[in-house]
Motif scaffolding. Structure first.
Motif, PDB file in Angstrom:
ATOM      1  N   VAL A  50      11.847  50.652  48.901  1.00  0.00           N
ATOM      2  CA  VAL A  50      11.798  52.082  48.565  1.00  0.00           C
ATOM      3  C   VAL A  50      12.553  52.892  49.617  1.00  0.00           C
ATOM      4  O   VAL A  50      13.332  53.800  49.283  1.00  0.00           O
ATOM      5  N   ILE A  51      12.355  52.569  50.882  1.00  0.00           N
ATOM      6  CA  ILE A  51      13.056  53.292  51.953  1.00  0.00           C
ATOM      7  C   ILE A  51      14.564  53.070  51.844  1.00  0.00           C
ATOM      8  O   ILE A  51      15.349  54.024  51.933  1.00  0.00           O
ATOM      9  N   ILE A  52      14.974  51.824  51.650  1.00  0.00           N
ATOM     10  CA  ILE A  52      16.401  51.524  51.543  1.00  0.00           C
ATOM     11  C   ILE A  52      17.022  52.241  50.350  1.00  0.00           C
ATOM     12  O   ILE A  52      18.097  52.841  50.462  1.00  0.00           O
ATOM     13  N   MET A  53      16.351  52.209  49.212  1.00  0.00           N
ATOM     14  CA  MET A  53      16.887  52.907  48.033  1.00  0.00           C
ATOM     15  C   MET A  53      16.931  54.413  48.246  1.00  0.00           C
ATOM     16  O   MET A  53      17.856  55.081  47.805  1.00  0.00           O
ATOM     17  N   GLY A  54      15.930  54.949  48.944  1.00  0.00           N
ATOM     18  CA  GLY A  54      15.934  56.374  49.258  1.00  0.00           C
ATOM     19  C   GLY A  54      17.097  56.746  50.162  1.00  0.00           C
ATOM     20  O   GLY A  54      17.738  57.785  49.976  1.00  0.00           O
ATOM     21  N   VAL A  55      17.374  55.907  51.145  1.00  0.00           N
ATOM     22  CA  VAL A  55      18.505  56.166  52.047  1.00  0.00           C
ATOM     23  C   VAL A  55      19.822  56.099  51.295  1.00  0.00           C
ATOM     24  O   VAL A  55      20.701  56.944  51.484  1.00  0.00           O
ATOM     25  N   VAL A  56      19.959  55.098  50.436  1.00  0.00           N
ATOM     26  CA  VAL A  56      21.195  54.980  49.636  1.00  0.00           C
ATOM     27  C   VAL A  56      21.357  56.210  48.755  1.00  0.00           C
ATOM     28  O   VAL A  56      22.450  56.778  48.657  1.00  0.00           O
ATOM     29  N   TRP A  57      20.283  56.640  48.122  1.00  0.00           N
ATOM     30  CA  TRP A  57      20.354  57.831  47.254  1.00  0.00           C
ATOM     31  C   TRP A  57      20.681  59.067  48.073  1.00  0.00           C
ATOM     32  O   TRP A  57      21.505  59.888  47.671  1.00  0.00           O
TER      33      TRP A  57
END
Length: 61
Positions: A50-57
C-alpha cells in the motif's frame, strides 16, 4: 519523512519479521510464535505494498 524512507522502513520491517520467523522455525521454537510472526509478515507486506503504491501514485500526479 520522505517517501523513500517510508518504503525503506516498510521493507525492512517485512524482512525483520521474516528473518525472526525463519530463525524461530529453524531452531525449533514455538509453533504458535512462528505462526504469529508469519501472519504479521503478511500484514506488513500488505502495508508495504500500500505504501509503495501510494508513493508511485503520488509521484505520478
Amino acid at each position: 519523512m520522505s517517501s523513500n524512507t517510508l518504503v525503506l522502513i516498510a521493507c525492512l520491517a517485512v524482512a525483520a519479521v521474516l528473518i525472526a520467523g525463519l530463525a524461530n522455525m529453524m531452531r525449533g521454537g514455538s509453533v504458535n510464535l512462528s505462526q504469529k510472526l508469519m501472519r504479521l509478515r503478511v500484514l506488513l507486506q500488505f502495508v508495504a505494498i500500500v505504501i509503495i503504491m501510494g508513493v508511485v501514485w503520488w509521484r505520478s500526479a
